[in-house]
Each structure stands twice: as structure tokens, then as C-alpha cells.
Enzyme design. Structure first.
Site, PDB file in Angstrom:
ATOM      1  N   SER A  68      45.136  31.567  40.535  1.00 45.46           N
ATOM      2  CA  SER A  68      44.422  30.683  41.540  1.00 45.46           C
ATOM      3  C   SER A  68      44.186  29.418  40.910  1.00 45.46           C
ATOM      4  CB  SER A  68      43.351  31.480  41.864  1.00 45.46           C
ATOM      5  OG  SER A  68      42.208  30.860  42.645  1.00 45.46           O
TER       6      SER A  68
ATOM      7  N   TYR B 218      35.005  35.555  40.266  1.00 50.50           N
ATOM      8  CA  TYR B 218      36.465  35.361  40.495  1.00 50.50           C
ATOM      9  C   TYR B 218      36.977  34.126  39.883  1.00 50.50           C
ATOM     10  CZ  TYR B 218      40.521  34.271  43.534  1.00 50.50           C
ATOM     11  OH  TYR B 218      41.743  34.059  44.140  1.00 50.50           O
TER      12      TYR B 218
END
Length: 249
Positions: free
Chosen positions: A148, A161
């Protein structure tokens, strides 16, 4: 989106974690269209089985495997089953399963942190532990870890995250270097993906302007591209983001 299927994965065995919906489903479809026999590893049985039925009706091969990537014993059992029932080792692993909890650090619970980091970092690592040694023994294969933009630049309410994806990027780089040493036939690729029009974003942020997001099919095509590189070369990392992406670089 217009797409012409390729067939360069014909006869290959692939497994996609989080393969039942969103990006995972898009990757599953691309792999199946390219000839792979795909195992859809997920906890969402109904969605995964519906996807497998749809693909089979179109003439492709796909099979549901119930799996919680947070459970190393369950992962080991899946691979033991593959060893016993499939005549060839796994050729392609795509670690796509991921979760997020959008909260500031001061509001996070230990259970929430554990869930995110275990799913997004330890889960892919557990999968790689089982896969990598088998690929080395077989003399080839390819591992793709979905990363990501949070592995490069983080933002508020994304602590666990970002920590998980940053750790997975570091692990992916390490695995790439070890594959260069252990078996030149094993490819390792990290795909850094920007915002996508998937439930991962839209379930949490239903008012998101989807014109600022990219289709998961674009990212799935990027995965397929990484797998299509001729022997002798490998793409250790790829980045694909919407033109309007604010979190890159």
C-alpha cells in the site's frame, strides 16, 4: 473495462488470500483467465463460492479454501492438503488479505491493533513461510505481496495499517534478496497499490469520490504483468496509483 485474457499461466496452481471480493476477486479472475487453477482462500465462504461458480461457468478453474491467515496452524493444514491432493507444488501465491481500523491511536484497543497487524503482516509472513521453502525445493514459483502507499507514507488514523504494510514491504525486500541467493527461479514482487474502488474503502467511507480511485482490475493487471516477466528477470516492486493519489510519494 476491455480486457483480453492471456494464457501464460496455463497449468499453474495459484492461491490468492482475501480472494473472495474486491482486489482479491479481481486478481483471482485475472489468474483464472490466464489459465491458472486458482485457490480462493478467504473466510467469506458464500462470496468465495459464488465467485468460483461464476468462473467455472465461464470455463475457468477456481476452488474455495476456507482460511484465516492469522492462524499459522490452519495455513500449515492447507499446504499439507495441497501436498497430498495436488500433483504439483504451488506456482503462484498472492497475499492480498487485509483489514483496517480507522481510529486515532488514543482510541485503539489492543485487540484492534492485534487484528490489523496479524492479518496484514504476520498472515502474509506465515503464508510465505509455507510457500517459499516449497518453491525453492521445486526450483521455481512466484510470490506477490500486495502492499500500500501506507508502506511509504502514512496518514492519521492509520497507525496499525501503516505499521503492518511497512513491515510487509521490508519482509518482501528481504525475501527477494534471499531468493536471489537460494533459488534464481523464485520470483518475489511487492505491489504498492493506491486507492481502489473496492469495499475495503467504500464500506468504511461510503461518501468517497470514486472518480479519485482506480479500478481494482488495474491493480490485478499489474500483478499479472509481474508474473509475465520472462525467466532471467523479475520485478521486485511495482507501484500503481490513481493519477490523483495524494499519498504518493
Amino acid at each position: 473495462m476491455n480486457h483480453t485474457p492471456h494464457t501464460h499461466l496455463r497449468g499453474k496452481l495459484a492461491l490468492v488470500t482475501g480472494g473472495a471480493r474486491g482486489l482479491g476477486a479481481a486478481i483471482t479472475r485475472r489468474l483464472a483467465e490466464s489459465g491458472a487453477d486458482v485457490r480462493v482462500a478467504d473466510l467469506r465462504r458464500e462470496q468465495a463460492e459464488d465467485l468460483c461458480v461464476e468462473l467455472k461457468e465461464e470455463g475457468f478453474r477456481a476452488q474455495f479454501v476456507e482460511l484465516d491467515v492469522r492462524d499459522p496452524a490452519a495455513i500449515a493444514e492447507v499446504f499439507r492438503d495441497l501436498d497430498e491432493t495436488v500433483p504439483r507444488p504451488l506456482d503462484v501465491l498472492v497475499n492480498c488479505a487485509a483489514v483496517d481500523v480507522t481510529k486515532p491511536v488514543e482510541e485503539l484497543s489492543a485487540d484492534e491493533v492485534t487484528r490489523v497487524v496479524t492479518t496484514n503482516l504476520l498472515g502474509p509472513m506465515y503464508m510465505c513461510l509455507e510457500t517459499y521453502r516449497r518453491m525453492v525445493a521445486a526450483g521455481g514459483g512466484h510470490i506477490v505481496n500486495i502492499l500500500s502507499t501506507a508502506s511509504n507514507r502514512t496518514w492519521t488514523e492509520a497507525g496499525p495499517y501503516a505499521a503492518g504494510k511497512t513491515g510487509l514491504r521490508a519482509f518482501t525486500h528481504t525475501l527477494f534478496k534471499e531468493a536471489q541467493r537460494d533459488c534464481i527461479g523464485v520470483g518475489v514482487t511487492g505491489v504498492i497499490a493506491g486507492g481502489m474502488e473496492t469495499p475495503f474503502i467504500l464500506d468504511r467511507f461510503p461518501d468517497t469520490d470514486v472518480s479519485l480511485l482506480q479500478s481494482p482490475d488495474i491493480v490485478a493487471d499489474t500483478v499479472l504483468y509481474a508474473l509475465s516477466v520472462p525467466a532471467g528477470s523479475v520485478m521486485p516492486e511495482l507501484v500503481v496509483v490513481p493519477r490523483s493519489e495524494s499519498t504518493w510519494p
